[in-house]
Design an enzyme around this catalytic site. Sequence first.
Site, PDB file in Angstrom:
ATOM      1  N   LYS A  87       0.829  -1.204   0.000  1.00 53.16           N
ATOM      2  CA  LYS A  87       0.000   0.000   0.000  1.00 53.16           C
ATOM      3  C   LYS A  87       0.859   1.247   0.000  1.00 53.16           C
ATOM      4  CE  LYS A  87      -3.783  -2.397   2.267  1.00 53.16           C
ATOM      5  NZ  LYS A  87      -4.365  -2.828   3.537  1.00 53.16           N
ATOM      6  N   GLN A 124      -4.962  -1.852   9.859  1.00 52.61           N
ATOM      7  CA  GLN A 124      -4.727  -3.151   9.229  1.00 52.61           C
ATOM      8  C   GLN A 124      -5.304  -4.277  10.093  1.00 52.61           C
ATOM      9  OE1 GLN A 124      -3.300  -3.688   6.140  1.00 52.61           O
ATOM     10  NE2 GLN A 124      -3.960  -5.793   6.459  1.00 52.61           N
ATOM     11  N   ASP A 144     -11.778   2.686   4.215  1.00 49.50           N
ATOM     12  CA  ASP A 144     -12.079   1.261   4.108  1.00 49.50           C
ATOM     13  C   ASP A 144     -13.574   1.023   3.903  1.00 49.50           C
ATOM     14  OD1 ASP A 144     -10.039  -0.571   3.970  1.00 49.50           O
ATOM     15  OD2 ASP A 144      -9.626  -0.548   6.116  1.00 49.50           O
TER      16      ASP A 144
END
Length: 367
Positions: free
Chosen positions: A127, A171, A194
């Site tokens: 990422k 995460q 997200d």
Amino acid sequence: MTSTTTAASAATIFSTGSTDSICCRRVFRVATFQLGHTRSNLAFLRTTRNARCTITTAPCSSPPVIHAAMATEASAKVIDGKSVAKQIREEMAIEISRMKESIGIVPGLAVILVGDRKDSATYVRNKKKACESVGIKSYEVHLAEDCSEQEVLKHISEFNGDPSVNGILVQLPLPSHMNEQNVLNAVCIEKDVDGFNPLNIGLLAMRDREPLFVPCTPKGCIELLHRYGVAIKGKKAVVIGRSNIVGMPAALLLQREDATVSIVHSRTKNPEEITREADIIISAVGKPDMVRGSWIKPGSVVIDVGINPVEDATSPRGYRLVGDVCYEEASKIASAITPVPGGVGPMTIAMLLSNTLTAAKRANNFK
């Protein structure tokens, strides 16, 4: 498991789960198809099980004419997520450069990593590289496995109040001593790139409402269908799996696109029969090769979200990655299919970057 897996055995497998060329041999007859323009101006042929195609170019004002020769054997068109993700990143890089030149601001994405899981560290590293490739500023906090939940919440609070940070990613998975929902809900909705905030999911589920963000993996699945010109409206779609992260939002997105949607899950009694009715299949259960060729209707489009390691003594790593769908069998029946790896995975990161850019534009009222 063989390709004649029974519905009962399929249900048992489910219950233990976690989350272009077209080649042919003999030609028999010729048919002509005509396709309209897709929004990405890519003509996508939904082949039948046995088709060989040649595309005749036409003026921009006219749709391309595709001549298909019927054959005894064929392989599905490969939906190349890696290539599409690269195209999306290039588009974003141009937009971010324009934003920087116009108002002197670039988007910022913060990632919080807890613990030392190798797979999580790899995802975060990828990422970060992706952010750099498009001009997004990357922030990272790496905390020890035994840190307190309060410490994670403290960093989230700091990023919530930092105007240079437009997106916050925690995460997953988190260590077992932390309440995942408490942590995710602490991310302010304007930075929930997200798309996991309950309000975003609730807005996604409501007609005539728009969430601030859509979860990245299902968003990537739909984007692949769009960019390959797959018609969704009026089609029968089956989503295999009902997780909050992929299955459920994928079903909601397909419904928004006017598909007729069925969800197959661990309590479904006849998953094979239901799946075989689908024009579009999205599988996200985390069970290697669970979906066999016998589950698939000829000519359907298969989006395989699963990324499952299986032992492979011939691989230098000792394992290889496979999807939820038995690719060898499915590719002989479907008209198009995503590979694993190289299908949905790259799209997830591309959609994360896209959501971060959207957040930055919204925060700075940049059109």
